[in-house]
Design a protein around this motif. Sequence first.
Motif, PDB file in Angstrom:
ATOM      1  N   ASP A  25      53.623   3.645  67.648  1.00 32.37           N
ATOM      2  CA  ASP A  25      53.333   4.071  68.734  1.00 32.37           C
ATOM      3  C   ASP A  25      54.832   4.123  68.814  1.00 32.37           C
ATOM      4  OD1 ASP A  25      53.069   6.476  70.762  1.00 32.37           O
ATOM      5  OD2 ASP A  25      52.821   4.879  71.879  1.00 32.37           O
ATOM      6  N   ARG A  29      57.648   6.748  69.249  1.00 31.47           N
ATOM      7  CA  ARG A  29      58.076   7.622  70.006  1.00 31.47           C
ATOM      8  C   ARG A  29      60.394   7.203  70.540  1.00 31.47           C
ATOM      9  NH1 ARG A  29      55.391   9.487  73.499  1.00 31.47           N
ATOM     10  NH2 ARG A  29      53.123   9.223  73.980  1.00 31.47           N
ATOM     11  N   LEU A 122      54.786  15.499  71.437  1.00 35.71           N
ATOM     12  CA  LEU A 122      54.157  15.297  71.228  1.00 35.71           C
ATOM     13  C   LEU A 122      53.135  14.824  72.318  1.00 35.71           C
ATOM     14  CD1 LEU A 122      56.527  11.387  69.485  1.00 35.71           C
ATOM     15  CD2 LEU A 122      54.263  13.157  68.327  1.00 35.71           C
ATOM     16  N   GLU A 123      54.098  14.692  73.559  1.00 39.91           N
ATOM     17  CA  GLU A 123      52.808  14.563  74.703  1.00 39.91           C
ATOM     18  C   GLU A 123      51.997  15.751  75.123  1.00 39.91           C
ATOM     19  OE1 GLU A 123      55.344  14.573  78.531  1.00 39.91           O
ATOM     20  OE2 GLU A 123      55.716  12.068  77.651  1.00 39.91           O
ATOM     21  N   LEU A 125      50.650  18.057  72.235  1.00 40.55           N
ATOM     22  CA  LEU A 125      50.313  17.708  71.044  1.00 40.55           C
ATOM     23  C   LEU A 125      48.935  16.377  70.897  1.00 40.55           C
ATOM     24  CD1 LEU A 125      51.961  17.185  67.969  1.00 40.55           C
ATOM     25  CD2 LEU A 125      50.078  19.336  68.424  1.00 40.55           C
ATOM     26  N   HIS A 126      49.292  15.741  72.372  1.00 38.99           N
ATOM     27  CA  HIS A 126      48.101  14.917  72.461  1.00 38.99           C
ATOM     28  C   HIS A 126      46.816  16.001  72.921  1.00 38.99           C
ATOM     29  CE1 HIS A 126      49.786  11.454  70.310  1.00 38.99           C
ATOM     30  NE2 HIS A 126      50.232  11.465  71.069  1.00 38.99           N
ATOM     31  N   THR A 146      53.115  20.770  64.170  1.00 41.18           N
ATOM     32  CA  THR A 146      52.421  20.049  64.359  1.00 41.18           C
ATOM     33  C   THR A 146      52.098  18.428  64.110  1.00 41.18           C
ATOM     34  OG1 THR A 146      51.182  19.958  61.506  1.00 41.18           O
ATOM     35  CG2 THR A 146      50.977  22.166  63.177  1.00 41.18           C
ATOM     36  N   ARG A 147      50.988  17.949  64.423  1.00 42.08           N
ATOM     37  CA  ARG A 147      50.653  16.496  64.282  1.00 42.08           C
ATOM     38  C   ARG A 147      51.004  16.173  62.096  1.00 42.08           C
ATOM     39  NH1 ARG A 147      46.736  18.462  67.201  1.00 42.08           N
ATOM     40  NH2 ARG A 147      46.116  17.282  68.561  1.00 42.08           N
ATOM     41  N   GLU A 148      50.610  16.452  61.915  1.00 40.55           N
ATOM     42  CA  GLU A 148      50.626  17.185  60.240  1.00 40.55           C
ATOM     43  C   GLU A 148      52.750  16.380  60.142  1.00 40.55           C
ATOM     44  OE1 GLU A 148      49.778  17.998  56.243  1.00 40.55           O
ATOM     45  OE2 GLU A 148      49.299  19.609  57.490  1.00 40.55           O
ATOM     46  N   ILE A 150      54.728  16.215  62.168  1.00 44.52           N
ATOM     47  CA  ILE A 150      55.624  14.713  63.279  1.00 44.52           C
ATOM     48  C   ILE A 150      55.415  13.709  62.269  1.00 44.52           C
ATOM     49  CG2 ILE A 150      55.733  13.538  65.147  1.00 44.52           C
ATOM     50  CD1 ILE A 150      55.111  15.692  66.786  1.00 44.52           C
ATOM     51  N   GLY A 151      53.982  13.786  61.803  1.00 42.29           N
ATOM     52  CA  GLY A 151      54.090  12.211  60.866  1.00 42.29           C
ATOM     53  C   GLY A 151      55.195  12.773  59.501  1.00 42.29           C
TER      54      GLY A 151
END
Length: 159
Positions: A25, A29, A122-123, A125-126, A146-148, A150-151
């Motif tokens: 994490d 960040r 990110l905030e 999406l969470h 999307t989360r994907e 960003i990964g």
Amino acid sequence: MSTGNPLLVLIAVFVFVAANAESHDVAMRSVARRVLARDAMITEFHALSPTDTLATAAQAVIHTTQHEFPVLGPNGDLLGFIARGTLFTAMAQEAPRSDLATSIMETEIPRVELTTGLETVLEKLHKGAPAVAVCTQAGTMVGYITRENIGELMVIRGR
């Protein structure tokens, strides 16, 4: 010979997993503070229109690798997103394929500008949104995050 207290071993494993997650994490960040939305957004995507049916959305799933499909109005304004999982659920419940795809559309989509920091994305999406729309100052959607993806960005940036 004693092998030790199993509870202590379990606690040690828990602490290790928690520390590893915290480290990931912190790394995410750290990268997010230096990246803007325009650097991370998906810009090549298949969009649906408000008049498309569930059958049309199902075809889009088959012909693309997308998991989220923006629904854009005639002027390119974002009306919402249809998530692949939501579409599959509707199909499994035998919703008529002639129903408008907007009947399963998520409308509470966060929006950010091109220069918004990825940490802000990110905030958003969470909080549970399937995607965050990246829009111009005039409000036209030019991409989404999307989360994907960003990964994927984290892997590419070596984090």
